[in-house]
Design a protein around this motif. Structure first.
Motif, PDB file in Angstrom:
ATOM      1  N   LYS A 107       0.861  -1.191   0.000  1.00  0.00           N
ATOM      2  CA  LYS A 107       0.000   0.000   0.000  1.00  0.00           C
ATOM      3  C   LYS A 107       0.884   1.224   0.000  1.00  0.00           C
ATOM      4  N   ASP A 108       0.893   1.991  -1.097  1.00  0.00           N
ATOM      5  CA  ASP A 108       1.742   3.168  -1.257  1.00  0.00           C
ATOM      6  C   ASP A 108       3.210   2.813  -0.990  1.00  0.00           C
ATOM      7  N   VAL A 109       3.639   1.719  -1.548  1.00  0.00           N
ATOM      8  CA  VAL A 109       5.020   1.262  -1.352  1.00  0.00           C
ATOM      9  C   VAL A 109       5.855   1.748  -2.517  1.00  0.00           C
ATOM     10  N   VAL A 110       7.021   2.306  -2.186  1.00  0.00           N
ATOM     11  CA  VAL A 110       7.962   2.743  -3.215  1.00  0.00           C
ATOM     12  C   VAL A 110       8.641   1.483  -3.788  1.00  0.00           C
ATOM     13  N   ILE A 111       8.585   1.382  -5.093  1.00  0.00           N
ATOM     14  CA  ILE A 111       9.179   0.199  -5.754  1.00  0.00           C
ATOM     15  C   ILE A 111      10.674   0.414  -5.852  1.00  0.00           C
ATOM     16  N   LYS A 112      11.408  -0.457  -5.187  1.00  0.00           N
ATOM     17  CA  LYS A 112      12.855  -0.371  -5.201  1.00  0.00           C
ATOM     18  C   LYS A 112      13.449  -1.707  -5.643  1.00  0.00           C
ATOM     19  N   LYS A 113      14.737  -1.659  -5.823  1.00  0.00           N
ATOM     20  CA  LYS A 113      15.437  -2.859  -6.270  1.00  0.00           C
ATOM     21  C   LYS A 113      15.425  -3.890  -5.156  1.00  0.00           C
ATOM     22  N   PRO A 114      15.098  -5.155  -5.472  1.00  0.00           N
ATOM     23  CA  PRO A 114      15.014  -6.164  -4.411  1.00  0.00           C
ATOM     24  C   PRO A 114      16.392  -6.586  -3.966  1.00  0.00           C
ATOM     25  N   LEU A 115      16.393  -7.481  -3.032  1.00  0.00           N
ATOM     26  CA  LEU A 115      17.659  -8.034  -2.565  1.00  0.00           C
ATOM     27  C   LEU A 115      18.338  -8.804  -3.708  1.00  0.00           C
ATOM     28  N   GLU A 116      19.652  -8.966  -3.502  1.00  0.00           N
ATOM     29  CA  GLU A 116      20.432  -9.563  -4.592  1.00  0.00           C
ATOM     30  C   GLU A 116      19.971 -10.975  -4.908  1.00  0.00           C
ATOM     31  N   GLU A 117      19.536 -11.730  -3.896  1.00  0.00           N
ATOM     32  CA  GLU A 117      19.135 -13.115  -4.179  1.00  0.00           C
ATOM     33  C   GLU A 117      17.838 -13.179  -4.988  1.00  0.00           C
ATOM     34  N   ASN A 118      17.112 -12.059  -5.068  1.00  0.00           N
ATOM     35  CA  ASN A 118      15.849 -12.047  -5.822  1.00  0.00           C
ATOM     36  C   ASN A 118      15.981 -11.366  -7.180  1.00  0.00           C
ATOM     37  N   LEU A 119      17.239 -10.977  -7.549  1.00  0.00           N
ATOM     38  CA  LEU A 119      17.409 -10.295  -8.835  1.00  0.00           C
ATOM     39  C   LEU A 119      17.058 -11.227 -10.009  1.00  0.00           C
ATOM     40  N   GLU A 120      17.475 -12.471  -9.888  1.00  0.00           N
ATOM     41  CA  GLU A 120      17.184 -13.409 -10.990  1.00  0.00           C
ATOM     42  C   GLU A 120      15.680 -13.623 -11.101  1.00  0.00           C
ATOM     43  N   ALA A 121      15.005 -13.715  -9.942  1.00  0.00           N
ATOM     44  CA  ALA A 121      13.549 -13.845  -9.987  1.00  0.00           C
ATOM     45  C   ALA A 121      12.905 -12.607 -10.587  1.00  0.00           C
ATOM     46  N   ALA A 122      13.472 -11.433 -10.319  1.00  0.00           N
ATOM     47  CA  ALA A 122      12.949 -10.198 -10.915  1.00  0.00           C
ATOM     48  C   ALA A 122      13.096 -10.226 -12.430  1.00  0.00           C
ATOM     49  N   THR A 123      14.235 -10.788 -12.903  1.00  0.00           N
ATOM     50  CA  THR A 123      14.428 -10.899 -14.357  1.00  0.00           C
ATOM     51  C   THR A 123      13.360 -11.787 -14.964  1.00  0.00           C
ATOM     52  N   VAL A 124      13.082 -12.897 -14.307  1.00  0.00           N
ATOM     53  CA  VAL A 124      12.042 -13.805 -14.798  1.00  0.00           C
ATOM     54  C   VAL A 124      10.693 -13.107 -14.843  1.00  0.00           C
ATOM     55  N   LEU A 125      10.414 -12.344 -13.800  1.00  0.00           N
ATOM     56  CA  LEU A 125       9.131 -11.660 -13.737  1.00  0.00           C
ATOM     57  C   LEU A 125       9.015 -10.574 -14.801  1.00  0.00           C
TER      58      LEU A 125
END
Length: 1816
Positions: A1609-1627
């Protein structure tokens, strides 16, 4: 002669010593040793046979002569002549050594003997055609000689081998120069001979100079040198004439002495006699060679040579065939008997062999006259010499008469012998002349010389008393005198004086007072007409005078009165007084009035009288023809001794001969042929004609004379150098006709000998054919005959011989009965009036007195076939062999016909010609005539219109009003033939048995009546021989129609021909079989029904086949034939009853059992019963039992038929199986308490014990056993019987297995269902696959062995058709799939569904069963799904998901069949509706969404999207499913991105990535707000379908994920933790795909995105009502894409187009690289396969590393911290880790693929980590 070995060794040793001396260059000693070898008496002096005992000694002589010549050459030019003699002797021994010829040519050239040199090099080339030495040297020698023509030929020969040969090119260019310089040398005169290895003593330019010098020498010495070209009397006379004629014309003085120079080979008669120059080499002296060269060079051919075209050059160097010599070469071996005329050739050869003796005599005469007084002196001595010697006849003997005229007035008297010689010579030349003036001149010369003879005798003052002594002392002289005098008296018309003179001559010959002086014959070698004077000859002349008297007085009156026998008795003794051994040719004389000779007139009368006598006296008849032929040959100038004939290429025709044939000669040759033809009918086996035996010598004499006539015609007609005539076209045509007639007469004469062997007859035909072909007239016509007269005659005879040989192989009975009748009927027509093809006696089948063996018969048949092939090929241009590849083996002769028949008349003639042979031939023989028949049919493609109008055959076959029931009822009765014929020909008389509308006066009725049947027989190629499916095509349909037309055309003219009706029935029956068999394999039932043509063709052909068989039955002659046809008719009717593909599908389309069906059953039964009455065959009662079942007759009746069939053939499995299968059907269809049915079933039990038990129970009504027990006992007995049918080698008897499975299934007891499935699975299982069609057609050709059951042997006796086999497969598959469904065997059903579609053998014919297989598969899946309850059991959940996945995959593949499958009769049920099936699809989608399987949802979305692109593969239901998938995909994306989005609002202290462009740094932040109320609404779902299910699913999802989503809720979208970067790429990749693909669903607005400046960021959440906040208005897909991009890169980008462009470029870069990248720069990752269970279907996934791990998704925020600066220290990190560890894990089912392992790194990497951090 035996030669001791030591003597041979001594000779060899001496020869070796000579060679050693030669090598040592001791030439004198070498010469002495080699000459001693040659002088040794052991060595043969001449050429001997190589196979003789002295062959090796002859070889030693040859080698010695070669080396001795080498010795002479080494000793210098003085010994060249000796070397020359050695070489000449060497080549006489071995003429095949090209080296010796080369040495001989080189030596003779150096000696100036250019003729010998030329001859040697030519012979060397004959031995070795590629010998360069001989070719080049011969060219130079020819230049030296001046032979321009031969020189050009040799130059061309060299250029053929070496086109760039400079010397040959120059010679050719100089000789062929077309524009020579005026007044300068031309052609070869410009050339000078030169060669490295040749020496030329005199250049040609010095020739005139030498002659002038020689002339001056002759004048000064008063001598004349006479050079002889050859050592012969005629050459010497010719040279003397060259001197005498100019002397007489100019009256010059002849006062000079002649010096006669002999040729080189005749200079030394002694050496000649010793054999030093024994070879027949044309040698010459040098001066004579110069003269010859001068004449050759100035030949008249030079201008023609220069002007002729290069492509028409004739090689004078290459020898050509001598057509004159070819005639005796081919035919002489076939002359019968020892003909005296044949021996004339031998005599001429002997005369040729004595030619060398003449050269010796001439040499001796020259030596004797060396001291002559001049030319007149020599001429007189020459005449006396030849008069005494009586030299052999030559055409140049006329020179002696000229020589006598020039020397007559010198005052010298001739001796009586010389005068008689000249008189005989003059008379001989005169009688052979056809010119009256020339003849008179010669006769005057003969009379003059006789007068001089009388004068010479009178001047000797002979006393009158001494006359008797004078006659006695020179009896041969006076016999000759009175003979010539009498012949001159006849010429002058004084026949009385001639009679007296012939009487004196006869008296002198027959004077027996003094036996020692008795004369037998007098040889006159110098004469041509009469070269031997005998008593018979003189007596014959006396008889001719008597004949002349009779012809003028009584003979004509006798003929007018019809006294033919008296006339024969009167004239025959007078004209045939000479013995056969002394037959000679009389001259064809004319009396003073110019009428034909009396002898010829008398022979004409005698021949006419013989012809009118019945029977003909063959002996007298042939003698007269022989004598008349001789007379006419003499008139034409034909030499009787054919061996002495010279072609016009070798010698010019004499002046007295003519190039035209006497017209009567051609007529006589024709008459001999005709009379021989007439006499053949009278030949009896003993070899006599009408009781008179003909000596073979007479036949041989006539053959020899015919051979001489052919040689003469070949000489004057076929030679290129023949004398031109006024009208060459007409004359040549007449001569060629006579040549062919002579060959035919020669051929017919041979068959007057009935004992001549078959092999000889064949060889004679081949020899005459080849001879005529060499002359280019093998297809020419005789006089008044059609073209190819001989070939037609030869074909008739060869066909006759071929049938005779075949009749031997058929045995004595068939030979006497069948073949004799065929031959007598057929060949009476083939020969017509020509009796050439007579009935040969059995003696002709003997070769050399021995009966022919099988091998010899086969060889003779091959020879006959080869000769026939060549004759037919030449005559008609058609090859009789079936394979045209053999055509190269046949010779293409000059006038070979091209088989282009232009008119019907020609075709009709050819057909009539081959018809008898065709009728008597087997099919193999007809195949040889196939091309001939095809060519004929081109002109007779169909019968005439009169026959086709109202075609009764077609009407009978296709009449719809014809009642077949009535015909079947009458079939086989006595009046059946008349009944059916009356139906066919309703308007015709039954007695005629043919349609009346066919005009029997049609000119080609014989052709129409036989051609089509023979063509059909020769073209008999069934459609079965074609490729599979042929009859299904238009081409196949036309093929059947054309084949049937031939027989229908034949039946128009031959309606009673049994074979045509039978073959026509077979054709239609085969068409039905092929249509159904091939159609069952290549066309499914649906396709067959769509094409109405197929069914129509089947019905039409069945009807025609039945009616043809009915007609065949009416024409059948024997009971066996009738039984076979009844069988065929019954099977044709039975075939129309069967429930087989492709007509019926065994499901919905089944045979209709109407009245027609019942009629077919009854007709089939009738014919089977009639067939069984003729022959008790088990198959007939077997089919009767099946028909009884079909007609629902009592079971007892059908079982009785089966039982009878088993009794007739106990080993047959078919009736045994049918019996127990029918019992089984009876049991499962009747109630268990039906005692009647049970008794019937028990009567035919398999086990006897069961039968007894059951019968006892039924009879006694045993209360202990219930009817149900009895039923089970019988049922098991049936199963036991069927079990026997599948044991052992009968394991593939599939019908019994199917019936066993049916029985077990219908039995219905525990375990029977599985047993039924296992029993039938044998047909559908293999070691490699759980489902495959493992069935084979039942074949009756291979008999099976003994079975397991002792005492019972079962074999397959009835084969199975292809359509029946396919039908069984379909029935078994339908039943087997039912069993699989009921047993729940999903895996086998799945394999069955796949296999039926993909099976290469049966996919076409099983295509309509695919929906059923799919429906059974779906029903099994639904049943399994319903049995699994969705719960907490993980294994059940996995199994459920796999089953749902299978269902979904089936929907994707066959979505268009979904509604049809649900409505199939086999599948349709209340539990299985279309809506319920879609419910399972939605359940699968919800399961994937529930487990957050993003990649699986993305994959099935891709599949559905592809189906939607193709309208043919999609429908409205597919769009609904796509909406559900899109919504589930969207919710999964939101949940997964929310799971890795940091939930704090502080910036992370980490470096930012550079911006996308060169613009200034963006100072805004992207915030997100998830509206959960909108997310879980079902507004966009299909609320009308499965509403409760969808609502419950959404509530479940909301309760599970609201705890996580409410925090976003009204969350600023920031870069996730390094272990989730690959998952972010998939998404990001998935969000981009969702943006592109999710187009069919209207997604809810469940996301709010807005941009906030950095300075407005406060601790905690951003207030959304600030005025500076930028709310992003866009659809949900774009919002998801911005969220995913910002999440991966950590910065705010509000321009969606830039993000889309970035994603597209990343995809392009990835496609270029072809793989993934592990760099820090984010890239789109490749697609990997996502396995969704055991089915193995592929969906889209993500891959960025080598391994794939799972990331647990927890509703609790993973990265939430309380540090406002978003930079936690190590303690905070440890606290965070502790929170994660204490957080309860989410269910393991909620996973999605990721490329990196899950880890939470510490941002303060440089500080010391605590123990907890280290532990993590």
């Amino acid at each position: 002669m035996y030669i001791p070995c030591y003597q041979e060794f001594r000779l060899s040793q001496t020869y070796q010593e000579g060679l050693l001396k030669l090598q040592a260059k001791e030439y004198e000693k070498a010469r002495e040793l080699l000459e001693n070898v040659l002088k040794d008496p052991l060595l043969p002096n001449g050429q001997v046979d190589n196979c003789g005992s002295d062959g090796h000694l002859l070889q030693l002589r040859f080698l010695t002569l070669k080396n001795l010549a080498t010795v002479f050459l080494q000793q210098g030019s003085n010994h060249y002549e000796s070397a020359l003699h050695c070489y000449l002797q060497a080549v006489d021994i071995d003429s095949k050594d090209s080296v010796v010829w080369n040495q001989l040519g080189t030596l003779s050239c150096s000696m100036g003997l250019l003729s010998i040199s030329r001859w040697a090099f030519e012979q060397g080339l004959l031995c070795s055609p590629n010998n360069w030495n001989c070719m080049e040297k011969l060219l130079e020698v020819l230049i030296a000689i001046g032979d321009e023509v031969a020189c050009l030929s040799v130059a061309d020969l060299i250029l053929r081998h070496w086109p760039s040969h400079s010397r040959a090119l120059k010679v050719k260019h100089v000789i062929e120069e077309s524009e020579p310089t005026p007044f300068s040398p031309r052609g070869i005169d410009k050339l000078e001979p030169h060669h490295v290895r040749l020496k030329f003593l005199d250049k040609r330019k010095a020739t005139n100079h030498d002659l002038n010098d020689n002339g001056s020498t002759k004048k000064s010495n008063q001598n004349t040198i006479l050079h002889l070209s050859e050592a012969s009397w005629s050459a010497l006379a010719g040279e003397l004439l060259k001197i005498l004629i100019p002397l007489n014309d100019s009256n010059k003085s002849a006062d000079f002495r002649l010096i006669i120079r002999m040729p080189c080979s005749s200079d030394n008669p002694i050496k000649e006699k010793e054999g030093v120059n024994g070879s027949s080499i044309p040698a010459n002296t040098e001066s004579n060679m110069n003269e010859e060269q001068h004449q050759e060079r100035r030949s008249s051919r030079l201008e023609r040579l220069r002007s002729r075209k290069p492509d028409k050059e004739e090689s004078d160097f290459t020898p050509t065939k001598d057509l004159v010599k070819l005639v005796p070469q081919f035919l002489e071996p076939f002359i019968m008997g020892e003909s005296r005329i044949t021996n004339l050739r031998m005599d001429s050869e002997d005369t040729t062999d004595t030619h060398n003796n003449e050269s010796i005599d001439v040499a001796q005469f020259v030596h004797k006259t060396s001291k002559n007084y001049g030319v007149y002196h020599v001429a007189g001595m020459l005449l006396e010499e030849v008069g005494c010697r009586r030299i052999s006849y030559q055409d140049t003997c006329e020179k002696f008469l000229e020589l006598e005229e020039l020397t007559r007035n010198l005052g010298e008297s001739r001796t009586p012998e010389c005068s008689l010689f000249l008189a005989e010579l003059a008379y001989d030349f005169g009688i052979r002349s056809s010119d009256e003036s020339i003849r008179s001149d010669f006769m005057l010369k003969a009379s003059y010389h006789l007068c001089k003879l009388i004068e010479s005798v009178a001047l000797n003052d002979v006393d009158v008393s001494a006359i008797g002594s004078l006659l006695d002392n020179k009896r041969d002289f006076w016999v000759r005198f009175f003979w010539v005098s009498g012949k001159l008296s006849i010429f002058n018309g004084d026949r009385e004086k001639a009679r007296k003179e012939f009487g004196v001559s006869l008296a002198l010959l027959t004077n027996t007072d003094k036996e020692r002086n008795n004369l037998v014959s007098i040889c006159l070698p110098h004469l041509k007409v009469m070269n031997k004077l005998t008593v018979d000859r003189v007596l014959h002349e006396i008889n001719l005078l008597e004949v002349d008297f009779l012809m003028k007085n009584s003979v004509n009156e006798m003929m007018e009165k019809g006294l033919h026998l008296e006339c024969v008795n009167l004239l025959a003794p007078l004209l045939s007084c000479m013995k056969d051994d002394h037959v000679s040719g009389s001259s064809f004389e004319k009396d003073g009035e110019g009428a034909d000779s009396a002898e010829l007139s008398a022979l004409n009368v005698l021949i006419k009288a013989c012809e009118r006598l019945k029977p003909v006296d063959a002996n007298v008849y042939l003698r007269c023809h022989r004598q008349r032929l001789k007379l006419l040959m003499a008139a034409t100038g034909v030499e009787e001794g054919f061996g002495s004939q010279k072609s016009s290429n070798e010698s010019e025709l004499s002046k007295n001969s003519t190039t035209d044939l006497h017209p009567l000669l051609a007529e006589e040759v024709k008459a001999i042929s005709q009379c021989t033809q007439e006499m053949k009918n009278s030949i009896i086996p003993c070899g006599s004609i009408n009781g008179s035996v003909i000596p073979l010598r007479i036949i041989g004499d006539i053959q020899s004379l015919l051979l001489a006539v052919m040689c003469h015609i070949a000489n004057i007609c076929f030679s290129k150098k023949s004398i031109e005539v006024d009208n060459p076209d007409e004359d040549e045509k007449r001569q060629k006709c006579c040549f062919v007639d002579a060959a035919i007469a020669f051929f017919r004469l041979q068959h007057l000998n009935p004992n001549i062997s078959i092999k000889t007859q064949i060889e004679l035909i081949i020899a005459i054919h080849e001879m005529l072909a060499e002359h280019g007239i093998c297809c020419a016509s005789g006089d008044g005959e059609e073209d190819g007269a001989f070939l037609k005659l030869a074909i008739k005879h060869l066909l006759h011989l071929d049938m005779k040989l075949k009749s031997i192989n058929k045995g004595p009975e068939s030979t006497q009965c069948g073949d004799e009748q065929v031959l007598q009927e057929g060949y009476a027509k083939i020969s017509g009036n020509d009796s050439n093809v007579e009935m040969a006696s059995s003696d002709q089948l003997l070769e050399s007195g021995k009966q022919l063996t099988e091998e010899e018969k086969e060889d003779l048949e091959i020879e006959i076939d080869t000769a026939l092939d060549q004759c037919f090929f030449c005559l008609y241009g058609l090859h009789l062999r079936s394979d045209s590849s053999y055509e190269d083996d046949l010779a293409m002769h000059k006038n070979t016909s091209r088989g282009d028949y232009q008119t019907k008349e020609q075709c009709a003639d050819v057909f009539q010609y081959i018809l008898p042979y065709a009728k008597a031939s087997s099919r193999t023989g007809l195949v040889k005539l196939r091309r001939v028949l095809r060519a004929i049919r081109k002109h007779f493609p169909q019968p005439p219109e009169s026959a086709l109008n109202g075609n009764a055959i077609d009407k009978f076959l296709d009449d719809p009003n014809l009642c077949e029931d009535k015909l079947s009822e009458e079939a086989g009765s006595d009046g059946f033939r008349d009944s059916i014929m009356s139906i066919i020909y309703q308007n015709s008389s039954i007695l005629q048995q043919q349609p009346t509308n066919i005009d029997r006066s049609e000119p080609y009725m014989d052709v129409y009546g036989n051609l089509y049947y023979l063509v059909a027989q020769s073209e008999e190629m069934s459609a079965t021989d074609k490729w599979a499916g042929f009859v299904l095509t238009k081409e196949g349909e036309e093929f059947v129609q054309q084949t049937a037309k031939l027989f229908k055309y034949d039946l128009l003219f031959n309606p009673m021909r049994f074979d045509s009706w039978q073959r026509l029935a077979t054709i239609y029956d085969e068409e039905v079989d092929l249509l159904l068999n091939d159609g069952s394999k290549q066309i499914n039932v649906t396709g067959w029904r769509k094409n109405a043509t197929f069914a129509q063709r089947v019905d039409t052909s069945r009807r025609r086949s039945r009616r043809c068989l009915l007609m065949t039955l009416a024409l059948a002659q024997t009971p066996i034939q009738q039984g076979e046809i009844h069988d065929l008719l019954a099977l044709v009717y039975y075939d129309g009853l069967q429930n087989v593909v492709p007509i019926y599908d065994q499901r919905l389309n089944l045979p209709v059992k109407d009245a027609e069906w019942k009629m077919f059953c009854e007709n089939s039964m009738k014919h089977f019963e009639k067939a069984f009455a003729q022959k008790e065959d088990w198959s007939y009662v077997y089919y009767l039992g099946k028909l009884s079942e079909k007609l629902k007759y009592s079971r007892e009746k059908s079982f009785a038929y089966y039982d009878k069939a088993i009794a007739l053939n106990p080993s047959a499995v078919d009736p045994f199986y049918r019996m127990h299968a029918s019992r089984l059907k009876l049991l499962w269809s009747c109630p268990h308490n039906d005692k009647d049915a049970l008794k019937i079933a028990a009567t035919y039990c398999f086990n006897q014990s069961t039968k007894e038990t059951v019968m006892n129970i039924l009879d006694k009504s045993n209360p202990e056993k219930t009817p149900d027990d009895t039923w089970h006992m019988l049922y098991n007995d049936c199963l036991s019987g069927l079990q026997l049918c599948v044991e052992g080698d009968l394991k593939h008897f599939h019908k019994a297995r199917y019936m066993l499975a049916q029985g077990l299934y219908r039995k219905g007891e525990s375990g029977d269902l599985e047993k039924a499935k296992d029993e039938l699975s044998f047909c559908f299982k293999s070691s490699r696959s759980c489902f495959t069609i493992n069935m084979w057609e039942i074949d009756s050709t291979v008999k099976k062995g003994r079975r397991k059951t002792p005492g019972r042997v079962l074999e397959v006796n009835l084969a199975e058709s292809s359509r029946k086999f396919i039908t069984c497969i379909r029935k078994y598959i339908l039943f087997y799939m039912k069993l699989l469904e009921e047993t729940g065997d999903i895996s086998t059903l799945e394999r069955a569904y796949i296999s039926i579609r993909a099976d290469k053998r049966f996919s076409l014919c099983l295509e309509d069963l695919v929906p059923i297989a799919l429906g059974r598969y779906i029903k099994a899946l639904v049943s399994s799904i319903n049995q699994i309850e969705s719960g907490t059991n993980i294994h059940d959940n996995i199994a459920l998901e796999h089953l749902l996945e299978k269902m979904f995959c089936l929907y994707i593949e066959q979505m268009n069949l979904w509604s049809d499958i649900c409505n199939l009769p086999e599948i349709k049920c209340p539990e299985l509706s279309e809506s319920s099936l879609f419910g399972y699809l939605f359940k699968y989608i919800q399961t994937l969404e529930k487990n957050c399987k993003l990649e699986a949802l993305e994959g099935i979305n891709e599949k559905i999207r592809k189906r939607l692109k193709n309208p043919k593969l999609s429908n409205t239901n597919c769009a609904k499913v796509h909406k559900h998938v899109s919504m589930s995909w969207c919710r999964c994306l939101i949940i997964n991105m929310a799971s890795i989005t940091p939930l704090n609002s502080r910036f992370l202290a980490e470096p930012q990535l550079p911006p996308l462009s060169d613009t200034t740094t963006n100072n805004q932040l992207l915030c997100i707000d998830i509206l959960t109320d909108q997310l879980w609404q079902s507004t966009f779902e299909d609320t009308n379908t499965n509403t409760n299910t969808i609502t419950n699913h959404l509530k479940s999802m909301q309760s599970k994920w609201d705890s996580l989503l409410l925090k976003v809720k009204d969350v600023v979208i920031k870069k996730p933790l390094e272990e989730n970067l690959e998952a972010a790429t998939v998404l990001l990749r998935s969000a981009y795909n969702f943006y592109r693909d999710a187009t069919c669903a209207v997604l809810p607005s469940c996301l709010n995105l807005y941009a906030v400046p950095c300075q407005l960021l406060t601790e905690g959440h951003i207030e959304s009502n600030l005025h500076s906040v930028d709310i992003l208005e866009m659809n949900t897909q774009k919002k998801l894409l911005l969220w995913a991009y910002t999440l991966l890169h950590g910065r705010c980008i509000t321009n969606v187009s830039m993000v889309i462009k970035y994603c597209e470029e990343t995809v392009k870069l990835k496609m270029k690289k072809g793989g993934g990248s592990t760099s820090t720069t984010p890239t789109m990752h490749s697609v990997i396969a996502y396995q969704t269970g055991v089915v193995g279907k592929d969906v889209v996934g993500i891959s960025g590393a080598k391994e794939t791990t799972t990331l647990n998704v927890d509703p609790t925020p993973l990265t939430e911290t309380k540090n406002p600066e978003n930079a936690p220290n190590c303690d905070e990190g440890s606290t965070l880790l502790q929170e994660i560890e204490t957080t309860p894990p989410v269910s393991q089912n909620h996973t999605f693929s990721s490329a990196v392992p899950l880890m939470v790194p510490c941002n303060n990497a440089d500080e010391t980590q605590g123990p907890d951090s280290a532990k993590t």
